[in-house]
Design a protein around this motif. Structure first.
Motif, PDB file in Angstrom:
ATOM      1  N   LEU A  49       1.009  -1.156   0.167  1.00  0.00           N
ATOM      2  CA  LEU A  49       0.038   0.118   0.145  1.00  0.00           C
ATOM      3  C   LEU A  49       0.905   1.347  -0.073  1.00  0.00           C
ATOM      4  CD1 LEU A  49      -2.242  -0.965   2.888  1.00  0.00           C
ATOM      5  CD2 LEU A  49      -2.827  -1.500   0.639  1.00  0.00           C
ATOM      6  N   LYS A  74      -1.670  -0.672  -4.225  1.00  0.00           N
ATOM      7  CA  LYS A  74      -2.790   0.150  -4.200  1.00  0.00           C
ATOM      8  C   LYS A  74      -2.278   1.483  -3.539  1.00  0.00           C
ATOM      9  CE  LYS A  74      -6.351  -3.321  -3.315  1.00  0.00           C
ATOM     10  NZ  LYS A  74      -7.335  -3.979  -2.407  1.00  0.00           N
ATOM     11  N   PHE A  76      -3.397   5.031  -1.928  1.00  0.00           N
ATOM     12  CA  PHE A  76      -4.434   5.584  -1.312  1.00  0.00           C
ATOM     13  C   PHE A  76      -4.393   7.121  -1.133  1.00  0.00           C
ATOM     14  CE2 PHE A  76      -4.804   1.340  -0.149  1.00  0.00           C
ATOM     15  CZ  PHE A  76      -6.111   1.005  -0.046  1.00  0.00           C
ATOM     16  N   ASN A  88      -7.253   4.463  -5.076  1.00  0.00           N
ATOM     17  CA  ASN A  88      -8.268   4.154  -4.078  1.00  0.00           C
ATOM     18  C   ASN A  88      -8.499   5.363  -3.214  1.00  0.00           C
ATOM     19  OD1 ASN A  88      -6.717   1.337  -4.727  1.00  0.00           O
ATOM     20  ND2 ASN A  88      -8.710   0.959  -3.622  1.00  0.00           N
ATOM     21  N   LEU A  90     -10.375   7.956  -0.397  1.00  0.00           N
ATOM     22  CA  LEU A  90     -10.718   7.820   1.065  1.00  0.00           C
ATOM     23  C   LEU A  90     -11.530   8.595   1.462  1.00  0.00           C
ATOM     24  CD1 LEU A  90      -6.935   6.413   2.614  1.00  0.00           C
ATOM     25  CD2 LEU A  90      -9.028   5.153   2.300  1.00  0.00           C
ATOM     26  N   ASP A  94     -12.606   5.755   7.098  1.00  0.00           N
ATOM     27  CA  ASP A  94     -12.338   4.649   6.184  1.00  0.00           C
ATOM     28  C   ASP A  94     -11.215   3.834   6.734  1.00  0.00           C
ATOM     29  OD1 ASP A  94     -14.321   5.106   4.148  1.00  0.00           O
ATOM     30  OD2 ASP A  94     -12.855   5.608   2.623  1.00  0.00           O
ATOM     31  N   LEU A  96      -8.316   0.586   6.599  1.00  0.00           N
ATOM     32  CA  LEU A  96      -7.587  -0.496   6.061  1.00  0.00           C
ATOM     33  C   LEU A  96      -6.930  -1.338   6.846  1.00  0.00           C
ATOM     34  CD1 LEU A  96      -5.615   2.200   3.706  1.00  0.00           C
ATOM     35  CD2 LEU A  96      -7.800   1.167   3.134  1.00  0.00           C
TER      36      LEU A  96
END
Length: 258
Positions: A49, A74, A76, A88, A90, A94, A96
């Motif tokens: 991430l 990914k 974010f 992605n 946010l 949210d 993770l």
């Protein structure tokens, strides 16, 4: 959970958050991806991430490159922050997870940018949590109000971040601590904790060591911006409300030449 500082550019920090049980990792603001991935390789981390705090180039500028270097990663970022390379988006609140042992909570902390996200990270172990605050909260300081208001910074600093558990470790985006403390001492020259922290931070920098992290509890003691709701701080700058005080301290800092 292991957290590694990765100095980038002139005074930025990227961070590697490693779930030691699984070997999975997240990286915060990897503006120099080669450097970040080299550190990950050295510790055997599998980077899954990217956690981007905000859209400014010195934080998000490495996202496209790291996506090329780590296929499927990914990326974010805040839903309204137009983060480069974001896969992605946010919203505030949210959640993770990383490797099954690390939990990440997205906190919307606007003002420096409209969509700035801070990341509150905790593990199943009993170690203190951590928060990655980008350019919203610095040690003994805060970011400039580029896209927001003093009211928003008060909410972001004193309410959202200020309400986190006091032992929470604060990892910010820049090594600005010494200058911030020098300014803080002009606001509160009698504050012993500021003097002690400045002496310590100066020694750290002379040794070429980071001054990060501090803790939320410590910020309540040394950070003039996080102390804007205290009557004695308001009196020092001639204001009568937290947001007004926040605005005035920011004005003083912007014109200060330490």
């Amino acid at each position: 959970m292991k957290i590694l500082h990765i100095p980038c550019l002139e005074d930025n920090y990227a961070y590697l958050i490693l779930d030691e049980r699984s070997g999975e990792a997240a990286v915060v603001d990897p503006v120099e991806p080669e450097k970040v991935l080299q550190v990950a390789k050295e510790v055997g981390a599998d980077v899954k991430l990217v956690l981007t705090t905000h859209h400014h180039w010195d934080h998000a500028g490495g996202n496209d490159k790291i996506r090329q270097m780590v296929p499927g990663i990914k990326v974010f970022g805040g839903s309204i922050d137009n983060v480069r390379g974001c896969t992605n988006k946010l919203e505030n609140g949210d959640r993770l997870s990383l490797g099954g042992g690390v939990e990440i909570l997205a906190l919307h902390t606007p003002c420096h940018t409209k969509g700035h996200i801070s990341y509150f990270v905790s593990s199943k172990d009993e170690e203190p949590p951590a928060v990655f605050t980008g350019d919203t909260l610095f040690i003994a300081g805060c970011g400039k109000f580029f896209e927001g208001t003093a009211d928003q910074m008060y909410q972001s600093l004193c309410i959202t971040l200020g309400s986190l558990p006091k032992p929470t470790r604060v990892y910010c985006g820049h090594e600005y601590t010494v200058k911030n403390l020098q300014f803080a001492a002009t606001v509160e020259p009698e504050n012993v904790k500021i003097k002690e922290k400045l002496s310590w931070a100066s020694n750290q920098r002379r040794a070429k060591l980071p001054t990060i992290p501090s803790t939320i509890g410590e910020e309540h003691d040394i950070n003039p911006f996080m102390r804007a709701d205290l009557p004695e701080i308001q009196a020092k700058v001639g204001c009568s409300s937290p947001a007004e005080t926040m605005k005035e301290i920011r004005r003083l800092k912007d014109t200060w030449r330490g």
